[in-house]
Design a protein around this motif. Structure first.
Motif, PDB file in Angstrom:
ATOM      1  N   GLY A   8       0.804  -1.206   0.000  1.00  0.00           N
ATOM      2  CA  GLY A   8       0.000   0.000   0.000  1.00  0.00           C
ATOM      3  C   GLY A   8       0.843   1.265   0.000  1.00  0.00           C
ATOM      4  O   GLY A   8       2.069   1.214  -0.151  1.00  0.00           O
ATOM      5  N   PRO A   9       0.136   2.407   0.137  1.00  0.00           N
ATOM      6  CA  PRO A   9      -1.307   2.552   0.345  1.00  0.00           C
ATOM      7  C   PRO A   9      -2.108   2.409  -0.946  1.00  0.00           C
ATOM      8  O   PRO A   9      -1.555   2.011  -1.977  1.00  0.00           O
ATOM      9  N   GLU A  10      -3.401   2.720  -0.878  1.00  0.00           N
ATOM     10  CA  GLU A  10      -4.246   2.629  -2.066  1.00  0.00           C
ATOM     11  C   GLU A  10      -3.651   3.425  -3.220  1.00  0.00           C
ATOM     12  O   GLU A  10      -3.133   4.518  -3.039  1.00  0.00           O
ATOM     13  N   GLY A  11      -3.753   2.850  -4.424  1.00  0.00           N
ATOM     14  CA  GLY A  11      -3.285   3.552  -5.607  1.00  0.00           C
ATOM     15  C   GLY A  11      -1.958   3.065  -6.148  1.00  0.00           C
ATOM     16  O   GLY A  11      -1.522   3.521  -7.210  1.00  0.00           O
ATOM     17  N   THR A  12      -1.292   2.139  -5.457  1.00  0.00           N
ATOM     18  CA  THR A  12      -0.028   1.606  -5.960  1.00  0.00           C
ATOM     19  C   THR A  12      -0.292   0.646  -7.121  1.00  0.00           C
ATOM     20  O   THR A  12      -1.428   0.244  -7.388  1.00  0.00           O
ATOM     21  N   PHE A  13       0.774   0.248  -7.789  1.00  0.00           N
ATOM     22  CA  PHE A  13       0.631  -0.762  -8.840  1.00  0.00           C
ATOM     23  C   PHE A  13       0.170  -2.089  -8.242  1.00  0.00           C
ATOM     24  O   PHE A  13      -0.608  -2.823  -8.859  1.00  0.00           O
ATOM     25  N   GLY A  14       0.643  -2.403  -7.035  1.00  0.00           N
ATOM     26  CA  GLY A  14       0.184  -3.613  -6.358  1.00  0.00           C
ATOM     27  C   GLY A  14      -1.306  -3.572  -6.078  1.00  0.00           C
ATOM     28  O   GLY A  14      -2.007  -4.588  -6.190  1.00  0.00           O
ATOM     29  N   TRP A  15      -1.808  -2.405  -5.690  1.00  0.00           N
ATOM     30  CA  TRP A  15      -3.250  -2.232  -5.480  1.00  0.00           C
ATOM     31  C   TRP A  15      -4.002  -2.509  -6.770  1.00  0.00           C
ATOM     32  O   TRP A  15      -5.046  -3.182  -6.768  1.00  0.00           O
ATOM     33  N   ARG A  16      -3.471  -1.999  -7.882  1.00  0.00           N
ATOM     34  CA  ARG A  16      -4.136  -2.185  -9.175  1.00  0.00           C
ATOM     35  C   ARG A  16      -4.238  -3.669  -9.534  1.00  0.00           C
ATOM     36  O   ARG A  16      -5.286  -4.144  -9.995  1.00  0.00           O
ATOM     37  N   VAL A  17      -3.150  -4.404  -9.349  1.00  0.00           N
ATOM     38  CA  VAL A  17      -3.149  -5.833  -9.663  1.00  0.00           C
ATOM     39  C   VAL A  17      -4.121  -6.579  -8.759  1.00  0.00           C
ATOM     40  O   VAL A  17      -4.899  -7.426  -9.218  1.00  0.00           O
ATOM     41  N   ALA A  18      -4.086  -6.275  -7.465  1.00  0.00           N
ATOM     42  CA  ALA A  18      -4.975  -6.953  -6.519  1.00  0.00           C
ATOM     43  C   ALA A  18      -6.437  -6.676  -6.846  1.00  0.00           C
ATOM     44  O   ALA A  18      -7.278  -7.586  -6.825  1.00  0.00           O
ATOM     45  N   ALA A  19      -6.755  -5.422  -7.165  1.00  0.00           N
ATOM     46  CA  ALA A  19      -8.141  -5.049  -7.442  1.00  0.00           C
ATOM     47  C   ALA A  19      -8.644  -5.658  -8.744  1.00  0.00           C
ATOM     48  O   ALA A  19      -9.769  -6.175  -8.811  1.00  0.00           O
ATOM     49  N   SER A  20      -7.823  -5.624  -9.792  1.00  0.00           N
ATOM     50  CA  SER A  20      -8.281  -6.096 -11.097  1.00  0.00           C
ATOM     51  C   SER A  20      -8.412  -7.609 -11.153  1.00  0.00           C
ATOM     52  O   SER A  20      -9.216  -8.137 -11.931  1.00  0.00           O
ATOM     53  N   ASN A  21      -7.652  -8.320 -10.331  1.00  0.00           N
ATOM     54  CA  ASN A  21      -7.712  -9.779 -10.340  1.00  0.00           C
ATOM     55  C   ASN A  21      -8.641 -10.360  -9.282  1.00  0.00           C
ATOM     56  O   ASN A  21      -8.876 -11.580  -9.267  1.00  0.00           O
ATOM     57  N   ASN A  22      -9.169  -9.500  -8.410  1.00  0.00           N
ATOM     58  CA  ASN A  22     -10.038  -9.979  -7.328  1.00  0.00           C
ATOM     59  C   ASN A  22     -11.208  -9.028  -7.112  1.00  0.00           C
ATOM     60  O   ASN A  22     -11.334  -8.408  -6.050  1.00  0.00           O
ATOM     61  N   PRO A  23     -12.091  -8.879  -8.108  1.00  0.00           N
ATOM     62  CA  PRO A  23     -13.217  -7.949  -7.956  1.00  0.00           C
ATOM     63  C   PRO A  23     -14.107  -8.349  -6.779  1.00  0.00           C
ATOM     64  O   PRO A  23     -14.420  -9.523  -6.596  1.00  0.00           O
ATOM     65  N   GLY A  24     -14.460  -7.364  -5.978  1.00  0.00           N
ATOM     66  CA  GLY A  24     -15.330  -7.615  -4.838  1.00  0.00           C
ATOM     67  C   GLY A  24     -14.616  -8.007  -3.569  1.00  0.00           C
ATOM     68  O   GLY A  24     -15.237  -8.080  -2.505  1.00  0.00           O
ATOM     69  N   ALA A  25     -13.302  -8.252  -3.636  1.00  0.00           N
ATOM     70  CA  ALA A  25     -12.554  -8.652  -2.444  1.00  0.00           C
ATOM     71  C   ALA A  25     -12.232  -7.439  -1.579  1.00  0.00           C
ATOM     72  O   ALA A  25     -12.219  -6.294  -2.050  1.00  0.00           O
ATOM     73  N   GLU A  26     -11.961  -7.693  -0.307  1.00  0.00           N
ATOM     74  CA  GLU A  26     -11.491  -6.639   0.593  1.00  0.00           C
ATOM     75  C   GLU A  26      -9.981  -6.534   0.451  1.00  0.00           C
ATOM     76  O   GLU A  26      -9.260  -7.504   0.680  1.00  0.00           O
ATOM     77  N   LEU A  27      -9.506  -5.371   0.063  1.00  0.00           N
ATOM     78  CA  LEU A  27      -8.080  -5.173  -0.187  1.00  0.00           C
ATOM     79  C   LEU A  27      -7.407  -4.616   1.061  1.00  0.00           C
ATOM     80  O   LEU A  27      -7.845  -3.611   1.622  1.00  0.00           O
ATOM     81  N   ILE A  28      -6.321  -5.278   1.470  1.00  0.00           N
ATOM     82  CA  ILE A  28      -5.625  -4.939   2.709  1.00  0.00           C
ATOM     83  C   ILE A  28      -4.242  -4.385   2.384  1.00  0.00           C
ATOM     84  O   ILE A  28      -3.367  -5.117   1.905  1.00  0.00           O
ATOM     85  N   PRO A  29      -3.996  -3.086   2.616  1.00  0.00           N
ATOM     86  CA  PRO A  29      -2.672  -2.522   2.333  1.00  0.00           C
ATOM     87  C   PRO A  29      -1.650  -2.937   3.381  1.00  0.00           C
ATOM     88  O   PRO A  29      -1.957  -3.042   4.571  1.00  0.00           O
TER      89      PRO A  29
END
Length: 293
Positions: A8-29
């Protein structure tokens, strides 16, 4: 709802990968790639994403070294003349390739410092030299963490993804695409607690050490055995063990799944013949042939 860890925090490239590959999941930075690995190992999350390598900046050290130090993957060892396997708390269970566009943030009258993750600084090295030749390069824990610094530092700019402006609208986005090459991709590893089943289109990540001096050429023999049976190698590199100068951990990505008959037998042979002093399969997972995040 599954929990997915990322740098994290929100907005990193890691956030992008996590969000795009896991729609609807709770993302933990998390504050580092090591903390992502630890969160998965502690079962605080079901999966995590860590950056493995970049086409411009190369190996992401703050991912590879924690993976090498922790009991990641399946250990293969010799017991009573037989090869036995045991799984650690974390395995690599997938990969994702993300195209990287780096952007310049901040409009100070004087630029004394440039903040970003070390990988982003490397990817934009020529741009930084040309635009800010006298600026100090300040490593941040992530690209977006560098943007956060601009709220306190009035003589600095930051390098971060284009969507970081959505999370920091008070920080001006000045220029996009400042990386040294338009071809700029990062491969991320997905880590979890369950091994992937074979799909027929898999890749296996190996981590091993070889005898220091008793068996000259041990690494070459490992590589040769794989080549002789027609197993393709995608990546070969080494990292220091940090126990003594000249001692290394070898990392290798090869074609196939560890349970495939040919690769399974080859790995057993490598252990049986003592070519390695330790051998871990970080994971076998579906191979990605292009961008998918």
């Amino acid at each position: 709802m599954p929990k997915i860890a990322y740098l994290g925090p929100e907005g990193t490239f890691g956030w992008r990968v996590a969000a795009s590959n896991n729609p609807g999941a709770e993302l933990i930075p998390c504050g580092s790639h090591a903390q992502v690995i630890q969160a998965v190992a502690a079962r605080e999350v079901s999966k995590g994403y860590v950056a493995r390598e970049n086409s411009l900046g190369g190996t992401v050290i703050d991912t590879v070294d924690p993976l090498g130090r922790n009991a990641v993957g399946i250990e293969m060892r010799l017991e009573g003349g037989k090869v036995v396997s045991s799984q650690g708390r974390v395995v690599v269970c997938g990969e994702a390739v993300l195209p990287i566009v780096q952007c310049l943030y901040g409009t100070p009258q004087k630029v004394a410092r440039v903040y970003s993750h070390p990988q982003a600084i490397t990817q934009c090295g020529e741009f930084i030299k040309r635009r800010f030749p006298g600026a100090k390069l300040v490593p941040a824990t992530s690209t977006v963490a560098g943007v956060e610094e601009l709220r306190q530092d009035t003589e600095a700019v930051a390098i971060a993804p284009p969507w970081a402006v959505d999370f920091y609208p008070d920080i001006p986005l000045v220029e996009t695409g400042i990386q040294d090459s338009p071809v700029n991709d990062t491969r991320f590893l997905a880590i979890g607690t369950n091994e992937c089943a074979p799909t027929g289109q898999d890749k296996t990540s190996l981590c091993f050490t070889v005898p220091d001096d008793e068996r000259p050429g041990s690494f070459d023999r490992v590589s040769m055995i794989l080549a002789l049976v027609g197993i393709n190698k995608y990546l070969i590199e080494s990292r220091p063990t940090k126990t003594a100068l000249g001692r290394y951990i070898f990392l290798m990505d090869v074609d196939g799944h560890r349970l495939d008959p040919v690769l399974s037998r080859v790995l057993e042979l490598i252990v049986l013949t003592g070519l390695t002093t330790s051998l871990r399969v970080w994971g076998s997972y579906p191979r990605q042939n292009g961008r998918n995040a």
